[in-house]
Scaffold this motif. Structure first.
Motif, short mmCIF file in Angstrom:
data_model
loop_
_atom_site.label_atom_id
_atom_site.label_comp_id
_atom_site.label_asym_id
_atom_site.label_seq_id
_atom_site.Cartn_x
_atom_site.Cartn_y
_atom_site.Cartn_z
N THR A 159 0.84 -1.20 0.00
CA THR A 159 0.00 0.00 0.00
C THR A 159 0.87 1.24 0.00
O THR A 159 2.02 1.22 0.46
CB THR A 159 -0.92 0.05 1.23
N GLN A 160 0.31 2.31 -0.52
CA GLN A 160 0.90 3.64 -0.43
C GLN A 160 -0.19 4.59 0.04
O GLN A 160 -1.23 4.72 -0.62
CB GLN A 160 1.46 4.09 -1.79
N ALA A 161 0.05 5.18 1.20
CA ALA A 161 -0.96 6.06 1.81
C ALA A 161 -2.30 5.34 1.94
O ALA A 161 -3.37 5.92 1.74
CB ALA A 161 -1.13 7.34 1.00
N GLY A 162 -2.23 4.05 2.27
CA GLY A 162 -3.45 3.26 2.50
C GLY A 162 -4.11 2.73 1.25
O GLY A 162 -5.13 2.05 1.33
N THR A 163 -3.55 3.00 0.05
CA THR A 163 -4.14 2.56 -1.21
C THR A 163 -3.31 1.42 -1.80
O THR A 163 -2.08 1.46 -1.79
CB THR A 163 -4.19 3.73 -2.21
N PHE A 193 -7.92 -5.41 2.77
CA PHE A 193 -7.32 -4.08 2.93
C PHE A 193 -8.39 -3.01 3.08
O PHE A 193 -8.17 -2.01 3.76
CB PHE A 193 -6.41 -3.77 1.74
N ALA A 194 -9.54 -3.20 2.44
CA ALA A 194 -10.60 -2.20 2.53
C ALA A 194 -11.10 -2.08 3.96
O ALA A 194 -11.36 -0.98 4.47
CB ALA A 194 -11.75 -2.56 1.59
N ALA A 195 -11.21 -3.23 4.64
CA ALA A 195 -11.67 -3.20 6.02
C ALA A 195 -10.63 -2.57 6.94
O ALA A 195 -10.96 -2.01 7.99
CB ALA A 195 -12.00 -4.61 6.50
N ALA A 196 -9.37 -2.65 6.54
CA ALA A 196 -8.31 -2.06 7.35
C ALA A 196 -8.40 -0.55 7.38
O ALA A 196 -7.95 0.10 8.34
CB ALA A 196 -6.94 -2.50 6.83
N GLY A 197 -8.95 0.02 6.31
CA GLY A 197 -9.08 1.48 6.26
C GLY A 197 -7.73 2.16 6.33
O GLY A 197 -6.80 1.82 5.60
N SER A 198 -7.61 3.11 7.22
CA SER A 198 -6.35 3.83 7.38
C SER A 198 -5.67 3.52 8.72
O SER A 198 -4.71 4.19 9.09
CB SER A 198 -6.60 5.34 7.28
N ALA A 204 -0.65 -2.71 8.65
CA ALA A 204 0.61 -3.43 8.83
C ALA A 204 0.38 -4.93 8.85
O ALA A 204 1.13 -5.71 8.22
CB ALA A 204 1.29 -2.97 10.11
N GLU A 205 -0.64 -5.36 9.57
CA GLU A 205 -0.94 -6.79 9.64
C GLU A 205 -1.36 -7.32 8.27
O GLU A 205 -0.94 -8.41 7.87
CB GLU A 205 -2.04 -7.05 10.66
N ALA A 206 -2.16 -6.56 7.53
CA ALA A 206 -2.57 -6.98 6.19
C ALA A 206 -1.36 -7.07 5.26
O ALA A 206 -1.28 -7.98 4.42
CB ALA A 206 -3.60 -6.00 5.63
N ASP A 207 -0.43 -6.16 5.40
CA ASP A 207 0.77 -6.18 4.57
C ASP A 207 1.56 -7.47 4.78
O ASP A 207 1.97 -8.13 3.82
CB ASP A 207 1.65 -4.97 4.89
N LEU A 208 1.76 -7.84 6.03
CA LEU A 208 2.50 -9.07 6.33
C LEU A 208 1.75 -10.31 5.87
O LEU A 208 2.34 -11.28 5.38
CB LEU A 208 2.80 -9.15 7.82
N LYS A 209 0.44 -10.31 6.02
CA LYS A 209 -0.36 -11.47 5.62
C LYS A 209 -0.30 -11.68 4.10
O LYS A 209 -0.22 -12.82 3.63
CB LYS A 209 -1.81 -11.31 6.08
#
Length: 691
Positions: A159-163, A193-198, A204-209
């Motif tokens: 992601t970049q700035a949450g996108t 990632f959408a549920a993660a929002g900002s 961070a957890e979504a990135d690692l997963k």
């Protein structure tokens, strides 16, 4: 204070060195108030000198080159405390001293992470440090991931700035479509990632997963979801694990991340053809099976002349949209017309299931479309795709045009390939199911032997010969075999070269742990059978002279070996013909493959390999191995325990007994008639222990 104390100590020492009497504390206090030059070996004071300190020693690390000093202002000099013989600390630091700056975090100071991503980066650093093993239980992968994130100051990858980045979208698309590669999308979960929002924690957890799922996909696409040793002990292929550092750099740096990740699947043509056939069988549907209702036969009839409207009406049916989806068509899915394209797809399906390709949707075709047999075919294709992952990525030898030998056990065929095309093929006889199954392996053929000696393996001696010799002590003589007894009491049986030799006239050698090879045979009638699993594990070749000439011409094209030249070497002495460049030999197990006409071919699971693998795949992602059908590795050493009591080894003779008849030869050679006993021949000059 430290400077003053050091100065006082040095002054006292100097006075004593000159022979003066020791001075009182009061005298020293008076001297301290008088301006005198700074000693040359004392560095100028720093802010740290004015902190409370009880030591008067200057460490070597603090020593600096001397600088010109200024007289000390007596008004600013601290008063001495005679009782303690030290200077009292000043109430405040000198005006020239600067207060120490607070220490900076070197990671944050050098960070190039955009401000919008810094909170996520901070959280990623914490997660990797404290919970990295939870995401990456393989040490090498965990180290690679930590190194990769560290190298980018823990900035999020996906992601970049949450996108989501384009790379993230490509990876997610590939993971969701893993079923097309014969894998299970559930094994590679995609975080929301959408549920993660900002929220930094969630991002961070979504990135690692997602990194975890990407790594799992790459590893399993390249090496398989199970290790070949889980299936059977008589399989051995060279390992080719992924490099996790390379995976991270390759996928994240690719223009097309989806294609880069997909590239970890096998590159072989036959794998890709199976992949296409899998999509065809699934009909593009990964959900519930599509059921075609019974009804009137549908037949495509081109519209002609004045009856065109009536013809069009006859080609329409409400079942056609489901039929289009079932057959994997992607155009006009809602069209109810049974047009030329639908009829062509029906013909192709009928041909794939051995129905007459009429293009008519009749009851037999509908039943075939709805039958669970298609699900079994899908399972068979999936496990065959899995076995392709075990094979080396490069099957051939580059020095000789990527030439290699590939033998398919359930199809009983051997092919010689070069430049991606078939050069030559022949029928083979392979091992019997069970203990004598032909092992699966990749090795290199280094030489062939003309007129080989057959040195009978201990397993055959104890399991085949000794029981037969108990009944008929003349069987070895009738076969032209020689029996020798070593000093340690062990028995060695060999068969000298000749036309009746069990190995025939040629042996093809590729050294391996299973002691198997390819060879000629005097028993040619078995090649006429459709199923040819009769040997003790080795592979019998139908036309060995042609096979030898093909291999020799690949490695030594200038020598012009012909089958006639090979046959001219037949005799009673062994001849080794070595290859300048070894030829890779790949023994495979393809119960499903696509032939040159594009038709799916299915073969009997003669060794139960498919059943074992399907069981593993359907039981907790391969972790439950209780249902694995394992075949024991062939035992080529002497079984434990004494010889049978009825066998007495003495002067190459055995105790007599009733003749067992030709069944012994059927057990030994796996069928066929009893060969004509050859005339006795001399002992061969050289002995090679083979099977």
């Amino acid at each position: 204070m430290a400077v003053a104390a050091a100065f006082l100590a040095m002054s006292s020492t100097a006075a004593l060195a000159q022979g003066d009497t020791p001075r009182s504390a009061a005298d020293l206090a008076i001297d301290a108030a008088v301006p005198i030059p700074e000693p040359a070996n004392v560095p100028p004071p720093t802010a740290s000198d004015f902190k409370p300190d009880t030591t008067a020693t200057v460490s070597p690390s603090q020593a600096k080159a001397p600088e010109p000093t200024k007289p000390i202002d007596s008004a600013a000099a601290p008063a001495a405390d005679p009782a303690k013989n030290v200077a009292n600390p000043p109430a405040a630091a000198p005006a020239t001293a600067t207060a120490p700056e607070p220490a900076k975090d070197p990671v944050k100071a050098a960070s190039n992470v955009p401000a919008a991503d810094q909170p996520v980066a901070d959280r990623l650093r914490d997660l990797i440090a404290t919970k990295g093993q939870r995401y990456f239980d393989r040490k090498a992968e965990r180290a690679a991931v930590e190194k990769f994130y560290t190298g980018r100051d823990y900035a999020p990858i996906w992601t970049q700035a949450g996108t989501l980045t384009p790379a993230a979208k490509g990876v997610i698309a590939r993971l969701k479509d893993a079923a097309a590669d014969g894998l299970n999308p559930a094994d590679y979960p995609v975080p929301d990632f959408a549920a993660a929002g900002s929220a930094p924690d969630a991002l961070a957890e979504a990135d690692l997963k997602l990194t975890e799922s990407m790594m799992d996909y790459a590893r399993q696409a390249q090496s398989g979801r199970m290790h070949w040793s889980q299936v059977s002990a008589d399989i051995q292929y060279p390992e080719h694990p992924i490099d996790p550092n390379e995976v991270l750099a390759n996928v994240t740096g690719a223009k097309n991340a989806s294609a880069a990740l997909e590239g970890y699947n096998p590159p072989h043509k036959l794998y890709k053809l199976l992949r296409a056939k899998l999509a065809e069988l699934r009909g593009g549907q990964d959900g519930p099976p599509i059921i075609i209702d019974e009804g009137e036969p549908l037949k495509y009839t081109p519209a002609r002349g004045k009856n065109a409207p009536e013809a069009e009406a006859q080609m329409s049916d409400p079942r056609v949209p489901k039929l289009r989806a079932k057959l994997g068509m992607t155009e006009n899915l809602d069209d109810i017309r049974y047009d030329a394209k639908v009829a062509a797809a029906v013909r192709k399906f009928q041909d794939s299931v051995d129905l007459k390709p009429t293009g008519v949707l009749d009851d037999r075709t509908v039943k075939a479309l709805n039958t669970p047999k298609r699900d079994k075919q899908i399972d068979t294709i999936v496990v065959n795709m899995e076995r392709w992952r075990w094979l080396p990525r490069d099957l051939g030898a580059p020095a000789i045009g990527d030439a290699y030998v590939i033998l398919n056990v359930p199809d009983y065929t051997l092919k010689v390939m070069q430049h991606g095309a078939q050069v030559w093929t022949t029928r083979v006889v392979t091992g019997k199911p069970g203990q004598h199954a032909t092992p699966l392996l990749s090795e290199t053929m280094k030489f062939i032997t003309v007129n080989p000696t057959w040195n009978v393996p201990p397993s055959i001696i104890y399991n085949e010969y000794l029981p037969a010799l108990q009944q008929d002590p003349t069987v070895l003589d009738r076969m032209g075999l020689r029996l020798e007894r070593a000093r340690d009491g062990s028995i060695h049986i060999s068969q000298p070269p000749g036309e009746a030799n069990a190995l025939g006239r040629i042996r093809f050698n590729f050294p391996n742990k299973f002691l198997v090879y390819q060879h000629d045979t005097p028993d040619k009638n078995l090649f006429a059978r459709d199923e040819r699993a009769f040997s003790h594990g080795c592979m019998r070749v139908q036309y060995p002279d042609q096979y030898a000439s093909v291999l020799l011409n690949l490695t030594m094209p200038g020598e012009r070996y012909t089958p006639e030249r090979i046959r001219s070497m037949y005799g009673s002495s062994e001849i080794d013909l070595k290859f300048p460049t070894p030829i890779p030999v790949n023994i495979t197990y393809q119960t499903a493959f696509v032939d040159d006409a594009g038709k799916l071919q299915l073969r009997k699971d003669v060794y139960g390999r498919d059943a074992a693998m399907i069981s593993i795949l359907k039981n907790s992602r391969g972790k439950d191995l209780e249902n694995v059908v394992a075949h024991a590795q062939p035992n080529y050493s002497r079984p434990k325990g004494p010889l049978p009591n009825a066998v007495n080894v003495s002067d190459n003779s055995f105790s007599s007994g009733p003749s067992p008849g030709p069944n012994f030869f059927e057990r030994l050679f796996g069928g066929g008639g009893q060969p004509t006993p050859p005339a006795p021949v001399g002992r061969p000059a050289r002995r090679v222990f083979t099977r």
